[in-house]
Scaffold this motif. Sequence first.
Motif, PDB file in Angstrom:
ATOM      1  N   LYS A 183      12.665 130.675 114.209  1.00  0.00           N
ATOM      2  CA  LYS A 183      11.187 130.785 114.039  1.00  0.00           C
ATOM      3  C   LYS A 183      10.857 131.219 112.709  1.00  0.00           C
ATOM      4  CE  LYS A 183       9.690 130.716 118.584  1.00  0.00           C
ATOM      5  NZ  LYS A 183       9.080 131.923 119.324  1.00  0.00           N
ATOM      6  N   CYS A 184      11.575 132.012 112.068  1.00  0.00           N
ATOM      7  CA  CYS A 184      11.454 132.435 110.788  1.00  0.00           C
ATOM      8  C   CYS A 184      12.727 132.990 110.104  1.00  0.00           C
ATOM      9  CB  CYS A 184      10.279 133.433 110.553  1.00  0.00           C
ATOM     10  SG  CYS A 184      10.779 135.024 111.130  1.00  0.00           S
ATOM     11  N   SER A 185      12.546 133.273 108.864  1.00  0.00           N
ATOM     12  CA  SER A 185      13.494 133.942 107.912  1.00  0.00           C
ATOM     13  C   SER A 185      12.978 134.749 106.838  1.00  0.00           C
ATOM     14  CB  SER A 185      14.331 132.900 107.334  1.00  0.00           C
ATOM     15  OG  SER A 185      13.499 131.957 106.353  1.00  0.00           O
ATOM     16  N   THR A 186      13.438 135.911 106.572  1.00  0.00           N
ATOM     17  CA  THR A 186      12.985 136.900 105.628  1.00  0.00           C
ATOM     18  C   THR A 186      14.180 137.117 104.665  1.00  0.00           C
ATOM     19  OG1 THR A 186      12.278 139.041 105.265  1.00  0.00           O
ATOM     20  CG2 THR A 186      13.240 138.784 107.109  1.00  0.00           C
ATOM     21  N   MET A 242      10.653 118.631  99.812  1.00  0.00           N
ATOM     22  CA  MET A 242      12.167 118.981 100.116  1.00  0.00           C
ATOM     23  C   MET A 242      12.539 118.251 101.354  1.00  0.00           C
ATOM     24  SD  MET A 242      11.782 123.012  99.068  1.00  0.00           S
ATOM     25  CE  MET A 242      11.350 123.415  97.143  1.00  0.00           C
ATOM     26  N   PHE A 243      13.540 117.617 101.215  1.00  0.00           N
ATOM     27  CA  PHE A 243      14.089 116.671 102.014  1.00  0.00           C
ATOM     28  C   PHE A 243      15.095 117.451 102.997  1.00  0.00           C
ATOM     29  CE2 PHE A 243      11.910 113.745  99.396  1.00  0.00           C
ATOM     30  CZ  PHE A 243      11.384 113.088 100.461  1.00  0.00           C
ATOM     31  N   GLY A 244      15.557 117.367 104.201  1.00  0.00           N
ATOM     32  CA  GLY A 244      16.702 117.994 104.804  1.00  0.00           C
ATOM     33  C   GLY A 244      16.580 118.030 106.361  1.00  0.00           C
ATOM     34  N   HIS A 245      15.209 118.517 106.760  1.00  0.00           N
ATOM     35  CA  HIS A 245      14.945 118.941 108.201  1.00  0.00           C
ATOM     36  C   HIS A 245      14.247 117.659 108.868  1.00  0.00           C
ATOM     37  CE1 HIS A 245      15.711 123.236 108.142  1.00  0.00           C
ATOM     38  NE2 HIS A 245      14.956 123.242 107.004  1.00  0.00           N
ATOM     39  N   PHE A 246      14.756 117.283 110.068  1.00  0.00           N
ATOM     40  CA  PHE A 246      14.480 116.234 110.835  1.00  0.00           C
ATOM     41  C   PHE A 246      13.491 116.718 112.251  1.00  0.00           C
ATOM     42  CE2 PHE A 246      17.702 114.789 108.257  1.00  0.00           C
ATOM     43  CZ  PHE A 246      17.190 113.885 107.369  1.00  0.00           C
ATOM     44  N   GLU A 247      13.213 117.992 112.060  1.00  0.00           N
ATOM     45  CA  GLU A 247      12.482 118.446 113.247  1.00  0.00           C
ATOM     46  C   GLU A 247      11.588 119.423 112.710  1.00  0.00           C
ATOM     47  OE1 GLU A 247      12.747 117.688 116.366  1.00  0.00           O
ATOM     48  OE2 GLU A 247      14.298 116.292 116.360  1.00  0.00           O
ATOM     49  N   PRO A 248      10.373 119.857 113.438  1.00  0.00           N
ATOM     50  CA  PRO A 248       9.307 120.702 112.802  1.00  0.00           C
ATOM     51  C   PRO A 248      10.136 121.945 111.968  1.00  0.00           C
ATOM     52  CG  PRO A 248       8.660 120.048 114.899  1.00  0.00           C
ATOM     53  CD  PRO A 248      10.259 119.480 114.882  1.00  0.00           C
ATOM     54  N   VAL A 249       9.290 122.254 110.893  1.00  0.00           N
ATOM     55  CA  VAL A 249       9.600 123.439 110.206  1.00  0.00           C
ATOM     56  C   VAL A 249       8.777 124.477 110.529  1.00  0.00           C
ATOM     57  CG1 VAL A 249      10.269 124.554 107.766  1.00  0.00           C
ATOM     58  CG2 VAL A 249      10.895 122.075 108.367  1.00  0.00           C
ATOM     59  N   SER A 254      13.698 129.360 101.501  1.00  0.00           N
ATOM     60  CA  SER A 254      14.566 129.296 102.596  1.00  0.00           C
ATOM     61  C   SER A 254      13.203 128.637 103.708  1.00  0.00           C
ATOM     62  CB  SER A 254      14.714 130.803 103.115  1.00  0.00           C
ATOM     63  OG  SER A 254      13.649 131.394 103.306  1.00  0.00           O
ATOM     64  N   THR A 255      14.026 127.781 104.478  1.00  0.00           N
ATOM     65  CA  THR A 255      12.901 127.110 105.635  1.00  0.00           C
ATOM     66  C   THR A 255      13.615 127.367 106.881  1.00  0.00           C
ATOM     67  OG1 THR A 255      14.302 125.018 105.002  1.00  0.00           O
ATOM     68  CG2 THR A 255      12.078 125.481 103.930  1.00  0.00           C
ATOM     69  N   SER A 256      12.869 127.647 107.948  1.00  0.00           N
ATOM     70  CA  SER A 256      13.469 127.758 109.291  1.00  0.00           C
ATOM     71  C   SER A 256      13.008 126.726 110.211  1.00  0.00           C
ATOM     72  CB  SER A 256      12.924 129.079 109.905  1.00  0.00           C
ATOM     73  OG  SER A 256      13.349 130.042 108.943  1.00  0.00           O
ATOM     74  N   SER A 257      13.519 126.085 110.907  1.00  0.00           N
ATOM     75  CA  SER A 257      13.318 124.953 111.561  1.00  0.00           C
ATOM     76  C   SER A 257      13.853 124.691 113.120  1.00  0.00           C
ATOM     77  CB  SER A 257      13.931 123.526 110.850  1.00  0.00           C
ATOM     78  OG  SER A 257      14.005 122.396 111.754  1.00  0.00           O
ATOM     79  N   ASN A 258      13.287 123.812 113.973  1.00  0.00           N
ATOM     80  CA  ASN A 258      13.680 123.830 115.416  1.00  0.00           C
ATOM     81  C   ASN A 258      14.964 122.975 115.394  1.00  0.00           C
ATOM     82  OD1 ASN A 258      11.285 125.107 116.197  1.00  0.00           O
ATOM     83  ND2 ASN A 258      10.159 123.019 117.195  1.00  0.00           N
ATOM     84  N   ASN A 260       8.226 117.463 105.548  1.00  0.00           N
ATOM     85  CA  ASN A 260       7.815 118.753 106.228  1.00  0.00           C
ATOM     86  C   ASN A 260       8.105 120.206 105.323  1.00  0.00           C
ATOM     87  OD1 ASN A 260      10.659 118.787 106.412  1.00  0.00           O
ATOM     88  ND2 ASN A 260      10.798 118.426 108.607  1.00  0.00           N
ATOM     89  N   VAL A 261       8.385 119.896 104.098  1.00  0.00           N
ATOM     90  CA  VAL A 261       8.204 121.159 103.316  1.00  0.00           C
ATOM     91  C   VAL A 261       8.185 120.850 102.037  1.00  0.00           C
ATOM     92  CG1 VAL A 261       9.684 123.005 102.342  1.00  0.00           C
ATOM     93  CG2 VAL A 261      10.284 122.044 104.494  1.00  0.00           C
TER      94      VAL A 261
END
Length: 1298
Positions: free
Chosen positions: A804-807, A746-753, A766-770, A731-732
């Motif tokens: 939801k997001c990151s900055t 990029m592996f690590g999240h297992f829910e929507p990003v 940086s990635t933000s996920s459910n 997903n990334v």
Amino acid sequence: MALEEGARSSLLRFRHKLEQDIKPSYLMDHLISDGVLTVDEEERIKTQPTRKDQAAALLELLLRKDNRAYISFYNALITEAYEDLANLLHGDLPQISLSALKGSSDGCTPTVQAVLSQGGVPQRPVVFVSRLELVNRVREKLFLVEKAPGWVTVFGMAGSGKSVLAAEAVRHQGIIEECFPGGVHWLSIGQLDKPDLLAKIQSLCFRLEQSMDSQSLHRTPNSLDEAKERLRFLMLRRYPRSLLILDDVWDTTVLKVFDIHSRVLLTTRNRALADSVSGAKYQVEVESGLDENKGMEILALYTKTEVCALPEDARSIVRECKGSPLVVSLIGALLKEKPNRWHYYLRQLQQKQFKRIRKSSSYDYDALDQAMSASIEVLPDEHREFYKDLTVLENDIKVPAKVLAVLWDLEPEEVEDILEEFVNKSLLFVDNHNKPYLYYLHDLQLDFLVEQNRTQLESLHNKVVHQYQQHYRDGPPTSGDAECLYWIRFLTHHMAKANLSQELYSLMFSLDWVSIKARIMGPAHLINDYVEYGPVLDKENSDVRSHFQEFLSLNGHHLEQRPFPDVVQLALSQPHSSEVYRQALLQAQGGARTGRLYFDWLNKSSVENLSRLVLHPQQGSIYSTCFSHDGTRIASCGASKTLKVFRSTSGEKLTEIQAHDDEVLCCAFSPDDRLLATCSSDRKVKVWNVERAMLLRDFEEEHSEQVNHCQFTNTTKRLLLATCSNDKFLNVKLWNLNKPSSQNTMFGHFEPVNHCCFSPDDAYVSTSSNDGTVKLFKVSSANEWKTIKVSDMFEESDEEVFVKCSTWTADGKRIICAARNAALVFDVETSDMLLEIKTNRLSTVQFCHACPTSNLLAIAFSNYAVELWDLESNNKVADCSGHLSWVQRVEFSPDGSQLLSCSDDQTVRLWETKKVHTSSAVCLKRNSDVLFNDEEIIVSAADNCNRLQVRDGRTGSVLFQSEEMSSRISCTCMCRQPSTVALGQQDGTVQVEHTLTASEVLKTVCCRILRLLTSFRGVMLAVGLSSGSVQVLEVPSGRLLATLLGHTKTVLHCRFSPDGQTLITSSEDTTVRVWRWQSGECTVLQGHKEQVRCFSLLSTSPSDTRLLSWSYDGTVKMWDTEGGQRLQDIEAHRGAILSCHASPDGSLFATTSADKTAKLWHCESWQCVHALSGHQDCVRSCRFSWDSQRLATGDDNGEIRLWSVKDGSLLRICSRDGKDAMDSLHGGWVTDLHFSPDNSLLVSTGGYIKWWDVEKGKALQTFFPRGTALKRIHVSSDFSTFVTIDSIGILYILQRVV
């Protein structure tokens, strides 16, 4: 002709596979467009219960059709990306016949001529020479677009006869009957700006709709987006097999407006122009001009001589003309009148007296110069001067004779004679498809004139302005005809070119001019004028220029509405210091003396207009908007599937791209601003060239779910693109634009990003996920560096946490994450949470962005708000109010001076950071009460912090403000009789207290007194709360007089009796309570089965104790408030009762309901006197006139009806034909109505406020609030002052201008 056996066999052979895979709804649009499927057949197919059944029905229908249907179906499969299925059918495609090309080279029957004339195709030139080989090449290409939409491009140098070729190609019976039975439609394009292009498409749509029945007619489209959609519908559904001819197209952005899946023939000088649009493309090159024989033929026709009898000089003249049809025609026209000057004109061409340096060598300008010069020389002296005046015309602009009649101070008939002479000498062209005729210069002719008269340009433009001023001493033309359009559009241009600065100031700093030009041409031209001539205007007064530009930028969406709004009324909402307001007030005062209605917004100084520019870029929600890195452009995308780019100064649209097949969720500029990336619900990632609006990369294979976000690196040192999606695992991704597939996953999240972004130095993503985390990945290796578990910060709740997001902050040391109703600041190195910005618990954070140049953080909310916070002090420093729905995205400009926000309300807003940084708005809730007393206006309402406020309506100053209440304030009312106030609460209590000390009062009521004014002493205030309790207070002291307990649910309405001794409340608990609030005595009125939202005393007389209550249970009940007895009970409606009103004479009352009816009832007999039907939606409001002779009712479609009380007849439907651009007649539900004391006027609220002439049912004035969904309006007894609060919490005190 029946379907060929091979094609039939192919359909039967692959029938099962086709039924399994195709989506018929996607394909049928194409089949209808090609004329092989009818709308009725489409509807029959759609009645099938499943997709597979629909596919089977479509195939069954195709088997009964002909070869054209098979070919159309094949092309539809290709277009909708079913290439594998199309390949199965390809081998059995029927052959396309070009036999129709054989036959008459003319083929122009009266029927064909009629079709061409109706479509605006130009007639043959007076002197016409056939170029059959070229014409047939164009026709061959046109036969190729018979079966499927596509583009035929005829390209060549200027003056090579492309337009004549295009017109001649369709002057053929076989072409019309076989390929384009739906007609041929011609549009002359040229170098148009956007407003003129809109006008041309409006005209074309109007022409196409003339043959439709009146029921199908629409209002004129007011934007290019709307016009494009209208044209697309007409060409696909109404004229599916027709040809659109676009003559002389220069710009790809213009061409994209016609990218509507249609058949198009275009002429252009740029052979690559069609690369920017979708569909099949074919080209015909006009390699050179006329050959020598054709040139000789033209000269022979002009001089009425056989070719063989032409003198030897004729051949030399043709050679000197270098094959240009235009130059040959110019010389031919001269020789027609002076047939013995062959040698003289040859010498003129050979001597090349007017050589000029040209950057392009694609045209022999010297030959044109000589021909033009020779043609002008033979004109009479006076006519030669007239021709020189044409130097001031703009490229590709056609003018009527009346414009030149003003310039030359001649009668139009005289002017027409002079222009006819110019046309006969090929010095001018005429468009005789319009009435009146329009005249224009070829761009080469105009270029010649400008070069010849360069030193006189200023004086020539000066002459234009002077003649205009002499002719229009009494004011600008407003007729809207061709002459009027010219002056309204180009007068400022002529003034600027003439260097008439003072005249330009006077014109553009005039509200009259703004009103006239906006009405006739729309706001886009005006905004561009202030931007284009800004440097000139600023020399006079930069503040005034900014006043006018700001007024247009913020009100442009209103100025595009039809019916056209009153510009003076709009301008009265400008700040008091604005020149726009000053002029508007003077005009309003003058209009008031003649009986016109205008309303001044008294307290507007307390509401700062924070947004600098408002854009309405597309239909549907806008999901993403971003700045270019140089800050000059804004990109936006959303539900409309398009990507658009605007100028950040004026909002002018620069580019539009049909970007994806589904909603576009994000867009991002590359660091050098050359590229734009988009991602979509269609699972694709695309990269576009911004300048050319061309697709460079289409990454469609790797994400298997919707792609939520995309972002480029911050520098071009190593340009990468990051994307994230709803995929479960992959997903990334990082993309190198030079590679066809992703560089890293990029592996690590297992829910929507939901979001991804690079650190300022591009070292991390940086990635933000459910899954409740933010992960930081190293860009160099794509390995996970660390995880921030944001969900751990919400341990008190069992609900899932979606980030939801990151900055990143500018220094890269902190990262801010948005989750639920908070923005959390973390230290990047330690992952420790440094700060929690906790916001309104009722709304979620949709997005946040850190300013790249300061400590500001912008936060977007689901409650329509944008807030600015200082990260150092953890203080909110501004509320940016204005959006009317969820705010999806915010972004600072690279220099931090501006902020962008976009919303589901279909707008993009641009804010000035410094301006909003110093402001903080307080929003009020719409449940309010108002006291009018002489010059005083006192307003009570809850604010967005659940504090009770009492304000001075004229100044907006706060007279009293409580601390935040523990229960939500649900209603409030005031009374002047004894000096007390009532406050209703959620706990259902009512308390009376007279002996508290000041400190106990403050402790009990939690009130903070901001200001004491003796003139406001003696006001009582009742407040109902969602807990069910009611409080009565004295204002402005804040002394608690009573706490009334009894209701078990939210108090919905409260009202004092006229003498102030009794307080009546109603609640969600289905009861009405009558309180003797000073003693605490309470009478409970029970009987309703659902919530009682409102009630009304039958009269204002103290001796009349009857009360009406109504409920969603459909009943109306009458009570004796003294004894508590129920006097009457009727089931009035089948649906919920939404409003009720008693007539001023006390004899009748009216009810309205969700069942779309209103009813009149007799107060004594309780019989239904009249049932009033006709509304098409819920009837939400009603009001009797003061003489009890009329009843006004308003519904949820915005319609207002006036009824006779005497016989129940319908008197008027208010402005039924005045439906505006919104979905409703009133911009929303009609929520409140009031008559003036003399019953001649009516005021109504909905999405905005309207005042009506009761006798005529005509709208007299409209006030547009910043927000929408007005709930109630309070009206002074003399009908001069009006008070309401909109959906974003802005208070409006409107006073009639006298």
